[in-house]
Motif scaffolding. Structure first.
Motif, PDB file in Angstrom:
ATOM      1  N   LEU A  63      25.462  68.604  33.041  1.00  0.00           N
ATOM      2  CA  LEU A  63      24.589  67.995  33.956  1.00  0.00           C
ATOM      3  C   LEU A  63      24.689  66.420  33.492  1.00  0.00           C
ATOM      4  N   LEU A  68      30.451  63.860  38.772  1.00  0.00           N
ATOM      5  CA  LEU A  68      29.865  64.646  39.696  1.00  0.00           C
ATOM      6  C   LEU A  68      31.029  65.881  40.208  1.00  0.00           C
ATOM      7  N   THR A  71      31.588  67.970  37.148  1.00  0.00           N
ATOM      8  CA  THR A  71      30.428  68.840  36.772  1.00  0.00           C
ATOM      9  C   THR A  71      30.290  69.878  37.813  1.00  0.00           C
ATOM     10  N   MET A  94      21.458  70.879  40.630  1.00  0.00           N
ATOM     11  CA  MET A  94      21.526  69.472  41.277  1.00  0.00           C
ATOM     12  C   MET A  94      21.136  68.493  40.076  1.00  0.00           C
ATOM     13  N   THR A  95      21.590  67.373  40.439  1.00  0.00           N
ATOM     14  CA  THR A  95      21.154  66.263  39.557  1.00  0.00           C
ATOM     15  C   THR A  95      19.782  65.846  39.736  1.00  0.00           C
ATOM     16  N   LEU A  96      19.146  64.888  39.046  1.00  0.00           N
ATOM     17  CA  LEU A  96      17.734  64.806  38.698  1.00  0.00           C
ATOM     18  C   LEU A  96      17.291  64.378  40.234  1.00  0.00           C
ATOM     19  N   GLY A 151      18.121  67.474  35.384  1.00  0.00           N
ATOM     20  CA  GLY A 151      18.563  67.855  36.792  1.00  0.00           C
ATOM     21  C   GLY A 151      17.468  68.978  36.927  1.00  0.00           C
ATOM     22  N   TRP A 152      17.938  69.803  38.249  1.00  0.00           N
ATOM     23  CA  TRP A 152      17.276  70.520  38.384  1.00  0.00           C
ATOM     24  C   TRP A 152      18.190  72.155  38.672  1.00  0.00           C
TER      25      TRP A 152
END
Length: 423
Positions: A63, A68, A71, A94-96, A151-152
């Motif tokens: 991440l 993307l 990734t 997911m991204t931040l 990220g999440w």
């Protein structure tokens, strides 16, 4: 006319309905508990999975890149493996800012995450409707090497999947419910069989009548035996005095016996609507009281109307009240029992039986009318029947029965007789 159900059948129906209701309540409880447990389990699994994925070195390192697409290519297979192993419906990395880099539906990669993203990097579990429908989901921050969120990760299971899990657990709940109902039905059958052995196929009314008849015969028999015993003693004494030539004393004994009985007979016969069985009971109880050293007092209003009770019921009610009063008075230092019969305020009958006993504690004044309850020690004939029968008969006739203190007084009020009397 449709015949009344026997008391055995009524016992069976009551217990069977109780078993069914209990089974239904247990079924509802088990289903609700299973639903709660399944939902709680979904929360635990999604939280543990999201935290595990978020701490994975692969996720943390990947991440951090700017590409993307690269990734997504690196993390999508990993996310799908986690979904399969954990039995979840989705794991979204997911991204931040919430841009998806993995998703079970490839078309959703690159789109915005549907759900709540916390303002601060902290875990959050919620129920939210996303692309796969309503789901229980947990979002966890991915913390980079520098200690900042990069990220999440969100993992979730749909409500539909939770419902399917619940459905799989239903057979166990239904089996437990069926077992309870079956056990209750067997208990109801056993109770019906036991009740039938005691009461046969008699309906409740006839069972009560049978008990009334038994109690009536018992108390009347006790009274007559006491009267016969007293008269026999007096006759033997008089004969002995005559043999000794003491004629005056023999005549005095016989005259006294006649005078005492005549006083009560005059009160009983003065009542225009009197009942011979009740009169015989009172005469016998007078002898019984004398045998036990109890002062016997009777007040009968000649204008007292006819009783709505049958002769059997009248003797059962009055006899049981007098028996209880004499038992109570027999334990007191001053021994007396008083029976009063008069017209009530509404034109019915007011019956009062008082005694000099120690009284009934306030908490027990309702319990004494319950079948099987007694403040006395059990004997071979059993206890706890008389007062329960008294209340049943009186209430069945539309009357009331109550107990008061100072002195202890049982007060029975019967309604006016309508139509042809049964006594």
């Amino acid at each position: 006319m449709r015949p009344a159900r026997s008391i055995a059948s009524r016992v069976f129906l009551v217990l069977l309905v109780a078993a069914i209701v209990l089974g239904a309540l247990v079924a509802v409880f088990l289903v609700v508990d299973a639903q709660r447990a399944t939902h709680a389990e979904a929360e635990r699994v999604t939280a543990a999975t999201a935290a595990t994925v978020a701490s994975s070195p692969l996720v943390v390192d990947t991440l951090g890149g700017d590409d993307l697409t690269a990734t997504s290519v690196a993390l999508e297979p990993y996310a799908l493996d986690v979904i399969a192993d954990a039995g979840l419906d989705f794991v979204t990395i997911m991204t931040l800012d919430g841009t998806r880099v993995t998703h079970p539906d490839l078309d959703q990669i690159g789109a915005r995450y549907l759900g709540t993203i916390p303002d601060a990097p902290r875990p959050l579990t919620e129920v939210f409707t996303g692309t796969l429908g309503p789901s229980v989901r947990t979002i966890v921050p991915v913390i980079g090497p520098g200690g900042a969120a990069v990220g999440w990760v969100s993992s979730g299971v749909t409500i539909e999947s939770i419902s399917e899990t619940l459905v799989r657990r239903l057979p166990l709940s239904l089996g437990i419910t069926a077992g309870l109902v079956a056990f209750g039905a067997l208990g109801a059958l056993a109770a019906r069989r036991f009740t039938r052995r005691i009461a046969g196929d008699l309906p409740p009314g006839q069972v009560r009548d049978a008990v009334s008849s038994y109690e009536s015969l018992r108390t009347l028999g006790d009274a007559i035996r006491a009267q016969t015993h007293e008269h026999g003693n007096r006759m033997h004494t008089a004969v002995a005095l005559l043999e000794l030539g003491r004629t005056d004393e023999a005549i005095e004994i016989l005259t006294e016996t006649s005078r005492q009985s005549q006083s009560l007979v005059d009160q009983v016969t003065a009542r225009r609507a009197g009942d011979p069985a009740v009169g015989a009971l009172l005469l016998g109880k007078a002898s019984q009281a004398k045998e036990r050293g109890i002062d016997w007092r009777v007040r009968i209003d000649p204008d007292t109307p006819r009783s709505p009770l049958s002769a059997v019921e009248s003797v059962a009610v009055l006899g049981n009240l007098i028996d209880n009063a004499m038992d109570a008075a027999g334990e007191a230092e001053e021994r007396w029992v008083e029976v009063a019969l008069q017209t009530s305020a509404d034109g019915g009958i007011l019956l009062e039986v008082s005694d000099s006993g120690h009284g009934i504690p306030a908490p027990l004044r309702e319990q004494i009318f319950v079948q099987g309850f007694s403040t006395k020690q059990a004997d071979t004939q059993g206890r706890g029947v008389g007062l329960a029968l008294v209340r049943s008969v009186v209430l069945g006739a539309g009357g009331t029965v109550a107990v008061s203190e100072n002195p202890t007084t049982f007060r029975v009020v019967l309604p006016p007789t309508r139509g042809k009397a049964s006594t």
